[in-house]
Every structure is written in C-alpha cells, then in structure tokens.
Design a protein around this motif. Structure first.
Motif, PDB file in Angstrom:
ATOM      1  N   MET A   1      17.424  -4.020 -13.871  1.00 44.59           N
ATOM      2  CA  MET A   1      17.259  -2.578 -13.820  1.00 44.59           C
ATOM      3  C   MET A   1      16.812  -2.175 -12.420  1.00 44.59           C
ATOM      4  SD  MET A   1      14.575  -0.165 -15.861  1.00 44.59           S
ATOM      5  CE  MET A   1      15.579   0.697 -17.038  1.00 44.59           C
ATOM      6  N   SER A   2      17.417  -1.131 -11.902  1.00 48.75           N
ATOM      7  CA  SER A   2      17.042  -0.631 -10.582  1.00 48.75           C
ATOM      8  C   SER A   2      15.632  -0.055 -10.610  1.00 48.75           C
ATOM      9  CB  SER A   2      18.010   0.466 -10.139  1.00 48.75           C
ATOM     10  OG  SER A   2      19.294  -0.056  -9.946  1.00 48.75           O
ATOM     11  N   LYS A   3      14.967  -0.185  -9.468  1.00 52.25           N
ATOM     12  CA  LYS A   3      13.586   0.293  -9.361  1.00 52.25           C
ATOM     13  C   LYS A   3      13.499   1.424  -8.345  1.00 52.25           C
ATOM     14  CE  LYS A   3      11.530  -4.096 -10.589  1.00 52.25           C
ATOM     15  NZ  LYS A   3      10.591  -5.133 -10.235  1.00 52.25           N
ATOM     16  N   LEU A   4      12.496   2.241  -8.524  1.00 49.32           N
ATOM     17  CA  LEU A   4      12.164   3.286  -7.566  1.00 49.32           C
ATOM     18  C   LEU A   4      11.294   2.664  -6.479  1.00 49.32           C
ATOM     19  CD1 LEU A   4      11.952   6.304  -6.725  1.00 49.32           C
ATOM     20  CD2 LEU A   4       9.922   6.421  -8.194  1.00 49.32           C
ATOM     21  N   LEU A   5      11.583   2.982  -5.239  1.00 48.93           N
ATOM     22  CA  LEU A   5      10.766   2.526  -4.114  1.00 48.93           C
ATOM     23  C   LEU A   5       9.966   3.714  -3.594  1.00 48.93           C
ATOM     24  CD1 LEU A   5       9.825   0.677  -1.823  1.00 48.93           C
ATOM     25  CD2 LEU A   5      11.983   1.188  -0.642  1.00 48.93           C
ATOM     26  N   ILE A   6       8.648   3.582  -3.595  1.00 46.99           N
ATOM     27  CA  ILE A   6       7.774   4.616  -3.045  1.00 46.99           C
ATOM     28  C   ILE A   6       7.341   4.167  -1.654  1.00 46.99           C
ATOM     29  CG2 ILE A   6       5.632   5.908  -3.317  1.00 46.99           C
ATOM     30  CD1 ILE A   6       5.862   5.393  -6.338  1.00 46.99           C
ATOM     31  N   VAL A   7       7.847   4.854  -0.643  1.00 43.14           N
ATOM     32  CA  VAL A   7       7.520   4.524   0.749  1.00 43.14           C
ATOM     33  C   VAL A   7       6.281   5.323   1.133  1.00 43.14           C
ATOM     34  CG1 VAL A   7       8.321   4.538   3.138  1.00 43.14           C
ATOM     35  CG2 VAL A   7       9.937   4.082   1.276  1.00 43.14           C
ATOM     36  N   GLY A   8       5.248   4.627   1.609  1.00 44.20           N
ATOM     37  CA  GLY A   8       3.976   5.268   1.911  1.00 44.20           C
ATOM     38  C   GLY A   8       3.079   5.288   0.684  1.00 44.20           C
ATOM     39  N   ILE A   9       3.184   4.245  -0.125  1.00 47.16           N
ATOM     40  CA  ILE A   9       2.472   4.190  -1.411  1.00 47.16           C
ATOM     41  C   ILE A   9       0.952   4.195  -1.249  1.00 47.16           C
ATOM     42  CG2 ILE A   9       2.438   1.672  -1.652  1.00 47.16           C
ATOM     43  CD1 ILE A   9       3.253   2.211  -4.654  1.00 47.16           C
ATOM     44  N   GLY A  10       0.454   3.810  -0.082  1.00 51.37           N
ATOM     45  CA  GLY A  10      -0.993   3.771   0.123  1.00 51.37           C
ATOM     46  C   GLY A  10      -1.609   5.098   0.539  1.00 51.37           C
ATOM     47  N   GLU A  23       0.419   6.061 -15.520  1.00 51.10           N
ATOM     48  CA  GLU A  23      -0.196   6.763 -16.648  1.00 51.10           C
ATOM     49  C   GLU A  23       0.847   7.197 -17.672  1.00 51.10           C
ATOM     50  OE1 GLU A  23      -2.420  10.015 -15.014  1.00 51.10           O
ATOM     51  OE2 GLU A  23      -3.906   8.690 -14.092  1.00 51.10           O
ATOM     52  N   ASP A  24       2.049   7.511 -17.193  1.00 50.38           N
ATOM     53  CA  ASP A  24       3.123   7.935 -18.083  1.00 50.38           C
ATOM     54  C   ASP A  24       3.940   6.763 -18.619  1.00 50.38           C
ATOM     55  OD1 ASP A  24       2.345  10.560 -17.739  1.00 50.38           O
ATOM     56  OD2 ASP A  24       3.889  11.019 -16.251  1.00 50.38           O
ATOM     57  N   GLY A  25       3.501   5.539 -18.311  1.00 53.07           N
ATOM     58  CA  GLY A  25       4.155   4.349 -18.853  1.00 53.07           C
ATOM     59  C   GLY A  25       5.357   3.853 -18.070  1.00 53.07           C
ATOM     60  N   TYR A  26       5.563   4.358 -16.869  1.00 52.71           N
ATOM     61  CA  TYR A  26       6.692   3.931 -16.052  1.00 52.71           C
ATOM     62  C   TYR A  26       6.196   2.943 -15.004  1.00 52.71           C
ATOM     63  CZ  TYR A  26      10.835   4.102 -13.106  1.00 52.71           C
ATOM     64  OH  TYR A  26      11.948   3.764 -12.378  1.00 52.71           O
ATOM     65  N   ALA A  27       6.667   1.709 -15.088  1.00 50.38           N
ATOM     66  CA  ALA A  27       6.203   0.690 -14.141  1.00 50.38           C
ATOM     67  C   ALA A  27       7.350   0.025 -13.386  1.00 50.38           C
ATOM     68  CB  ALA A  27       5.389  -0.371 -14.878  1.00 50.38           C
ATOM     69  N   ASP A  28       8.555   0.603 -13.458  1.00 54.28           N
ATOM     70  CA  ASP A  28       9.700   0.028 -12.759  1.00 54.28           C
ATOM     71  C   ASP A  28       9.817   0.596 -11.353  1.00 54.28           C
ATOM     72  OD1 ASP A  28      10.495  -1.642 -14.814  1.00 54.28           O
ATOM     73  OD2 ASP A  28      11.720  -0.095 -15.757  1.00 54.28           O
ATOM     74  N   PHE A  29       8.759   0.371 -10.563  1.00 53.40           N
ATOM     75  CA  PHE A  29       8.792   0.816  -9.181  1.00 53.40           C
ATOM     76  C   PHE A  29       8.071  -0.196  -8.303  1.00 53.40           C
ATOM     77  CE2 PHE A  29       4.942   2.730 -10.884  1.00 53.40           C
ATOM     78  CZ  PHE A  29       4.012   2.597  -9.867  1.00 53.40           C
ATOM     79  N   VAL A  30       8.356  -0.123  -7.023  1.00 55.46           N
ATOM     80  CA  VAL A  30       7.707  -0.959  -6.028  1.00 55.46           C
ATOM     81  C   VAL A  30       7.257  -0.046  -4.897  1.00 55.46           C
ATOM     82  CG1 VAL A  30       9.078  -2.991  -6.617  1.00 55.46           C
ATOM     83  CG2 VAL A  30       9.863  -1.496  -4.790  1.00 55.46           C
ATOM     84  N   GLY A  31       6.428  -0.568  -4.018  1.00 52.33           N
ATOM     85  CA  GLY A  31       5.931   0.228  -2.909  1.00 52.33           C
ATOM     86  C   GLY A  31       6.241  -0.405  -1.572  1.00 52.33           C
ATOM     87  N   ALA A  32       6.194   0.412  -0.551  1.00 50.09           N
ATOM     88  CA  ALA A  32       6.285  -0.053   0.827  1.00 50.09           C
ATOM     89  C   ALA A  32       5.254   0.731   1.627  1.00 50.09           C
ATOM     90  CB  ALA A  32       7.677   0.164   1.398  1.00 50.09           C
ATOM     91  N   ASP A  33       4.536   0.020   2.473  1.00 47.89           N
ATOM     92  CA  ASP A  33       3.515   0.656   3.296  1.00 47.89           C
ATOM     93  C   ASP A  33       3.215  -0.253   4.479  1.00 47.89           C
ATOM     94  OD1 ASP A  33       1.358   3.072   2.527  1.00 47.89           O
ATOM     95  OD2 ASP A  33       0.715   1.706   4.111  1.00 47.89           O
ATOM     96  N   LEU A  34       2.958   0.332   5.628  1.00 56.17           N
ATOM     97  CA  LEU A  34       2.619  -0.474   6.804  1.00 56.17           C
ATOM     98  C   LEU A  34       1.337  -1.264   6.594  1.00 56.17           C
ATOM     99  CD1 LEU A  34       3.410   2.083   9.655  1.00 56.17           C
ATOM    100  CD2 LEU A  34       4.786   0.118   8.937  1.00 56.17           C
TER     101      LEU A  34
END
Length: 92
Positions: A1-10, A23-34
């Motif tokens: 399943m494709s994931k959402l990438l949150i850039v600047g997650i920090g 909180e809404d039960g969605y955990a199919d995402f990853v983050g990117a941050d310097l």
C-alpha cells in the motif's frame, strides 16, 4: 500500500498533522526531516513511524503515493519539484 510522506515532520505543522493522523487511526505514512532524531522524538514511540533524512531517501525506500510538504514556505518550491520528479501528487 502506498504511503503518505510528510516532509518537515518535525516542525509545528508536520508534528500536528502526524499526531492528528495517528489519533484518527491512520498510520500509513512516513516522515522526512533534516533533523531526523529530533523529528522522530516528536512522534509517539509506539507509532514506529519511520523518519528519513530527505525526501529522496524516503521515496527510494518506501512506496510513496503522495507528499504533504510542511516545511517553511521558502523550501516548498524545491521540495515540490523534487517530489513531482518521483511522479507523486503534492500538497503544500
């Protein structure tokens, strides 16, 4: 399943967005941050959401279906162009 990438997650918006998704039960995402380690600490430990050092690193390692850019406005253009080069939809 494709994931959402949150850039600047920090940052404030990335942190808020990731917490709301969890909180809404969605955990199919990853983050990117310097600042990988600091950004990872903003997430609940039990979430085990991966955080990468760059958008490129995340796109190579994960099946990314979309990118949400939460960086300062001055970085949006470069991040959007880079994300689009991977052929994924972008939201700023």
């Amino acid at each position: 399943m494709s994931k959402l990438l949150i850039v600047g997650i920090g940052g404030a918006v990335g942190c808020y967005t990731s917490r709301r998704l969890l909180e809404d039960g969605y955990a199919d995402f990853v983050g990117a941050d310097l600042h990988v380690e600091a950004a990872a600490q903003t997430l609940p430990a039990e979430s085990q959401i991966p955080v990468y050092a760059s958008l490129a690193e995340a796109c190579v390692a994960e099946d990314i279906g979309g990118v949400y850019i939460c960086t300062p406005d001055t970085a949006h253009k470069d991040n959007a162009i880079e994300a689009l080069s991977y052929g994924v939809p972008v939201l700023c």
